[in-house]
Design a protein around this motif. Structure first.
Motif, PDB file in Angstrom:
ATOM      1  N   GLY A  65       0.852  -1.180   0.000  1.00 21.37           N
ATOM      2  CA  GLY A  65       0.000   0.000   0.000  1.00 21.37           C
ATOM      3  C   GLY A  65       0.889   1.231   0.000  1.00 21.37           C
ATOM      4  N   THR A  66       0.619   2.163   0.898  1.00 20.00           N
ATOM      5  CA  THR A  66       1.501   3.324   1.038  1.00 20.00           C
ATOM      6  C   THR A  66       2.916   2.860   1.351  1.00 20.00           C
ATOM      7  OG1 THR A  66      -0.376   4.557   1.887  1.00 20.00           O
ATOM      8  CG2 THR A  66       1.807   5.510   2.233  1.00 20.00           C
ATOM      9  N   GLY A  67       3.008   1.926   2.292  1.00 19.23           N
ATOM     10  CA  GLY A  67       4.257   1.218   2.566  1.00 19.23           C
ATOM     11  C   GLY A  67       4.054  -0.241   2.172  1.00 19.23           C
ATOM     12  N   ILE A  68       4.952  -1.099   2.637  1.00 24.31           N
ATOM     13  CA  ILE A  68       4.821  -2.527   2.362  1.00 24.31           C
ATOM     14  C   ILE A  68       5.002  -3.304   3.660  1.00 24.31           C
ATOM     15  CG2 ILE A  68       5.746  -4.501   1.086  1.00 24.31           C
ATOM     16  CD1 ILE A  68       6.573  -2.624  -1.111  1.00 24.31           C
ATOM     17  N   GLY A  69       4.039  -4.151   3.959  1.00 26.34           N
ATOM     18  CA  GLY A  69       4.133  -4.991   5.149  1.00 26.34           C
ATOM     19  C   GLY A  69       3.906  -6.439   4.780  1.00 26.34           C
ATOM     20  N   SER A  70       4.145  -7.310   5.739  1.00 25.06           N
ATOM     21  CA  SER A  70       3.885  -8.726   5.479  1.00 25.06           C
ATOM     22  C   SER A  70       3.605  -9.449   6.784  1.00 25.06           C
ATOM     23  CB  SER A  70       5.062  -9.386   4.750  1.00 25.06           C
ATOM     24  OG  SER A  70       6.156  -9.611   5.616  1.00 25.06           O
ATOM     25  N   GLY A  71       3.084 -10.645   6.643  1.00 22.33           N
ATOM     26  CA  GLY A  71       2.875 -11.525   7.785  1.00 22.33           C
ATOM     27  C   GLY A  71       3.161 -12.948   7.345  1.00 22.33           C
TER      28      GLY A  71
END
Ligand code: ZN
Length: 250
Positions: A65-71
């Motif tokens: 999204g605006t940044g990038i995350g993960s799980g």
């Protein structure tokens, strides 16, 4: 209980506020038990429980999204790490001498493949493309350019926007290859608002992923799109109580 599940610690590099006791604030206001967690970790849980038709042995969810995350969930356990900050894929470096990031490092993935990175690259290219459709879409104010404008211009064949999408998608693919090499997921899910950049963005990411990931990781990973979209985070957050202290999902 005061602990990592109670406080919002350095929520991200996107916000100035840090170390907010959000859990106790909400608990005091509502009189309910409150669990605070990372938004992408919650959406990973939501997709795992409600989005996928079958629970994979290992599941990596990447949200751009605006940044990038993960799980990441492996053998029914949600990975948290030592201080509940595991899987910050947006802040792994794909260029150790690259752009400075708000986290203090350089070359972090989200600087190149996140929404803010897309906007930055578009602004840079606009300077050399005075005929780009982007100029009209943002009222001739480069500060207003965002991923949505890039997607709109790209649909109409705008060369600068197509370059931005190709470059950002390639960066994302490099990050996905690194992540797959580290986590060796059976299912690698891609989601987030940035996927609205379209098939060219997705194809650039997947082509780069396939070219760069280790054969063992590439061969094992099934790439899928988000099944639940924006609902994943809400559904996952509603089930955080099902995650035990060691990460085991009930
Ligand atoms: Zn960073």
């Amino acid at each position: 209980m005061e602990g990592p599940q109670e406080r919002v610690l350095a929520p991200s590099t996107l916000f100035a506020e840090r170390d907010i006791p959000l859990g106790s604030m909400l608990r005091d206001a509502l009189g309910l038990t409150v669990i605070v967690d990372n938004d992408v970790r919650a959406s990973t849980l939501g997709e795992y429980l409600f989005g996928l038709s079958k629970r994979p042995a290992s599941f990596l969810n990447v949200f751009a999204g605006t940044g990038i995350g993960s799980g990441f969930i492996d053998r029914g356990r949600l990975l948290r790490g030592a201080s509940n900050s595991a899987c910050e894929i947006g802040h792994h470096s794909i260029d150790w001498e690259g752009l400075p990031c708000g986290c203090g490092a350089r070359g972090c993935l989200e600087l190149y493949a996140g929404g803010l990175g897309v906007a930055r690259l578009a602004r840079e290219l606009m300077a050399g493309h005075p005929d780009s459709l982007l100029w009209d879409l943002v009222g001739r104010d480069p500060a207003r350019v965002d991923a949505r404008a890039v997607a709109q211009a790209a649909i109409r064949g705008d060369a600068a926007s197509l370059t931005v999408i190709q470059t950002a998608g390639t960066a994302l693919g490099a990050g996905l290859a690194n992540a797959a090499n580290l986590f060796n997921p059976e299912v690698l899910m891609l989601g987030g608002g940035l996927m609205k950049l379209g098939e060219r963005f997705r194809a650039a990411a997947l082509d780069t992923f396939r070219a760069r990931a280790l054969a063992t990781a590439r061969g094992a990973a099934r790439l899928v799109d988000s099944r639940l979209g924006d609902d994943a985070g809400l559904l996952g957050a509603s089930c955080l109580w099902r995650v035990g202290p060691e990460g085991a999902i009930d």
